[in-house]
Design a protein around this motif. Structure first.
Motif, mmCIF file in Angstrom:
data_model
loop_
_atom_site.group_PDB
_atom_site.id
_atom_site.type_symbol
_atom_site.label_atom_id
_atom_site.label_comp_id
_atom_site.label_asym_id
_atom_site.label_seq_id
_atom_site.Cartn_x
_atom_site.Cartn_y
_atom_site.Cartn_z
ATOM 1 N N GLU A 1 69.314 -23.983 89.183
ATOM 2 C CA GLU A 1 69.614 -23.357 90.296
ATOM 3 C C GLU A 1 69.253 -21.767 90.709
ATOM 4 O O GLU A 1 69.698 -21.841 91.128
ATOM 5 N N SER A 2 68.389 -21.525 89.372
ATOM 6 C CA SER A 2 67.538 -20.034 90.100
ATOM 7 C C SER A 2 66.507 -20.629 91.938
ATOM 8 O O SER A 2 66.301 -19.130 92.573
ATOM 9 N N LEU A 3 66.251 -21.714 92.177
ATOM 10 C CA LEU A 3 65.445 -21.794 93.348
ATOM 11 C C LEU A 3 65.980 -22.205 93.615
ATOM 12 O O LEU A 3 66.338 -21.830 95.346
ATOM 13 N N SER A 4 66.911 -22.984 93.666
ATOM 14 C CA SER A 4 67.936 -23.921 94.334
ATOM 15 C C SER A 4 69.462 -22.662 95.124
ATOM 16 O O SER A 4 70.251 -22.451 96.676
ATOM 17 N N TYR B 1 69.672 -16.491 88.920
ATOM 18 C CA TYR B 1 70.278 -17.208 89.253
ATOM 19 C C TYR B 1 71.990 -16.675 87.906
ATOM 20 O O TYR B 1 71.642 -17.467 87.333
ATOM 21 N N GLN B 2 73.057 -16.401 87.875
ATOM 22 C CA GLN B 2 74.049 -15.472 86.674
ATOM 23 C C GLN B 2 72.476 -15.121 85.808
ATOM 24 O O GLN B 2 71.757 -14.095 86.493
ATOM 25 N N LYS B 3 72.583 -15.955 84.633
ATOM 26 C CA LYS B 3 71.962 -15.883 83.497
ATOM 27 C C LYS B 3 70.581 -15.640 83.892
ATOM 28 O O LYS B 3 69.835 -15.628 82.752
ATOM 29 N N GLU B 4 69.618 -17.162 84.672
ATOM 30 C CA GLU B 4 68.719 -17.929 84.260
ATOM 31 C C GLU B 4 67.828 -16.907 84.786
ATOM 32 O O GLU B 4 67.697 -16.352 85.662
ATOM 33 N N LEU B 5 66.666 -16.342 84.260
ATOM 34 C CA LEU B 5 65.182 -15.867 85.032
ATOM 35 C C LEU B 5 64.092 -16.585 85.546
ATOM 36 O O LEU B 5 63.674 -17.086 84.612
ATOM 37 N N LEU B 6 63.446 -16.733 86.717
ATOM 38 C CA LEU B 6 61.982 -17.477 86.672
ATOM 39 C C LEU B 6 61.217 -16.426 87.357
ATOM 40 O O LEU B 6 61.429 -15.343 87.969
ATOM 41 N N PHE C 1 70.253 -9.206 83.979
ATOM 42 C CA PHE C 1 68.814 -9.719 83.233
ATOM 43 C C PHE C 1 69.122 -9.589 81.822
ATOM 44 O O PHE C 1 68.728 -7.980 81.125
ATOM 45 N N GLU C 2 70.270 -10.394 80.008
ATOM 46 C CA GLU C 2 70.206 -9.569 79.813
ATOM 47 C C GLU C 2 68.955 -9.696 78.027
ATOM 48 O O GLU C 2 68.726 -10.913 77.795
ATOM 49 N N GLN C 3 68.310 -8.819 78.153
ATOM 50 C CA GLN C 3 67.185 -8.459 77.259
ATOM 51 C C GLN C 3 67.546 -8.684 76.037
ATOM 52 O O GLN C 3 68.279 -8.532 75.311
ATOM 53 N N HIS C 4 66.169 -9.594 75.456
ATOM 54 C CA HIS C 4 66.607 -10.132 73.667
ATOM 55 C C HIS C 4 65.372 -9.526 73.305
ATOM 56 O O HIS C 4 63.850 -8.947 73.541
#
Length: 430
Positions: free
Chosen positions: A322-325, A354-359, A386-389
């Motif tokens: 979804e990050s790509l689409s 997208y939302q909480k995902e990161l590429l 983006f939530e860092q961990h």
């Protein structure tokens, strides 16, 4: 085509030019433009043998498709085509005659409606800018009213017309030939720095999602040809970038996924690195992939199978991630211009989220594998929310041999990238 003739048309339908007044060069209700009292002369084609079935006569001569108003088009004109008359008198200053509706508009509406009712996916409109925009704004809403799912793609080379052709949802997508394609070709061949890709994207700005990306089409030389990169493997970096740079579509030309070199000498076309659209021909890679209708890998080389697998995985990712689409884009090049461990003339990096995902996408146009250090500013992290961990990893999505990378600092990522290739990494928390 000059010798076009609609054979299986419905009863009562009049063909193009059938009712034209051929004694005048222009009439708003003519379908063609004429050169009265002149016959067509193609001096570069042997037409001396009048008994030949291929001998073609045209009296009076019609204007040629690329706006050549002469009875003797050159070999550099689109001499195998005729120009349709959409109501513009080009020989009188380009005056427009759209009221009443030109006959050509009505005939084209019948044709487009016919195919729309067959539920085709859409229309790719060749050199759409050479047809008046008024026609497109008249016809497209009518076709979409009968088939709302249909799409219209304009082959267009004039950036000043991009927005007018997109206004009112006239066209869904436009060719990004003079922007991303031309830039990518020069970057891939070492003629321009990869950082120029950012400028190509910025030039179309807010309409980037409306541009069709590609690295091959029927007009251009094959990437695997001797005239371009010489090998389909070397196009991976360009393909990853053009596929993942935004949510806009990417086009794959047939045989591209097999590394088709287009180096046949087909006859009319000649050995020019392109696949002919003029000659009856079969393509070696496609013929072997077809394998008497089996469509399998039996006759493909190991290199072809590997490249086909790369394209399959990349296209699948573009549709499933979804990050790509659906996701947003962030250009990392400005944050890496002064980076001594990142060559902004050979590499390109960006984020998609997208939302909480990161590429993270990194491509390398160099002819050697490199290890790069990619800087990611806090602004980019905030941009994607983006939530860092404490414990993050980079999971490679394309290469089966690439390893998961443990990272302690998301602002500075050390990555190895293969030559003329790239990788898509998903940032995950452990």
């Amino acid at each position: 085509a000059r010798n076009y003739k609609s054979i299986n048309r419905p009863n009562g339908v009049v063909d193009f030019g059938e009712n034209d007044n051929i004694d005048v060069s222009f009439s708003p209700q003519n379908n063609f433009y004429y050169l009265p009292n002149q016959s067509l002369k193609l001096n570069f084609i042997d037409t001396d043998n009048s008994s030949s079935n291929s001998y073609y006569k045209e009296i009076p001569a019609k204007a040629t498709g690329n706006d050549s108003f002469t009875s003797q088009p050159s070999i550099y004109d689109w001499y195998e085509t005729v120009k349709l008359n959409y109501g513009i008198d080009y020989l009188s200053g380009g005056t427009k005659h759209f009221n009443p509706i030109p006959d050509t508009w009505l005939k084209m509406k019948d044709i487009l409606m016919y195919w729309s009712e067959k539920k085709v996916d859409g229309f790719r409109c060749d050199m759409a800018e050479m047809i008046p925009l008024e026609f497109w704004k008249w016809i497209v809403p009518q076709i979409k009213n009968s088939n709302p799912e249909i799409i219209f793609i304009a082959e267009i080379y004039n950036p000043s017309l991009y927005r007018p052709f997109l206004e009112d949802n006239t066209f869904d997508y436009l060719y990004d030939k003079v922007g991303v394609y031309d830039t990518l070709r020069e970057v891939a061949t070492g003629c321009r720095p990869s950082s120029d890709i950012s400028f190509a994207l910025n030039n179309v700005g807010d309409i980037q999602t409306k541009m069709v990306n590609f690295i091959e089409n029927h007009d251009e030389q094959r990437v695997a040809s001797d005239f371009f990169l010489g090998n389909g493997e070397r196009a991976k970096a360009s393909m990853i970038l053009s596929s993942c740079i935004n949510t806009n579509p990417v086009m794959v030309y047939f045989g591209q996924e097999l590394g088709e070199p287009g180096m046949d000498e087909e006859g009319f076309s000649g050995k020019d690195g392109r696949t002919t659209i003029f000659d009856y021909w079969s393509i070696n890679t496609i013929r072997r992939w077809n394998n008497d209708g089996k469509w399998n890998n039996e006759q493909l080389t190991n290199q072809e199978k590997e490249l086909k697998g790369f394209y399959s995985k990349l296209i699948s990712l573009c549709n499933t991630e979804e990050s790509l689409s659906k996701g947003l884009f962030y250009d990392l090049m400005p944050a890496n211009y002064d980076n001594n461990h990142f060559d902004s003339t050979k590499q390109f990096a960006f984020l998609r989220g997208y939302q909480k995902e990161l590429l993270l996408v990194v491509v390398n146009f160099d002819n050697r594998a490199v290890e790069v250090l990619v800087n990611i500013p806090n602004q980019a992290i905030d941009f994607f929310k983006f939530e860092q961990h404490d414990n993050l990893v980079l999971k490679p999505l394309i290469s089966d041999s690439a390893k998961i990378i443990n990272i302690s600092n998301i602002n500075s990522l050390r990555i190895r990238v293969d030559q003329n290739s790239g990788e898509i990494y998903k940032v995950l928390a452990l």
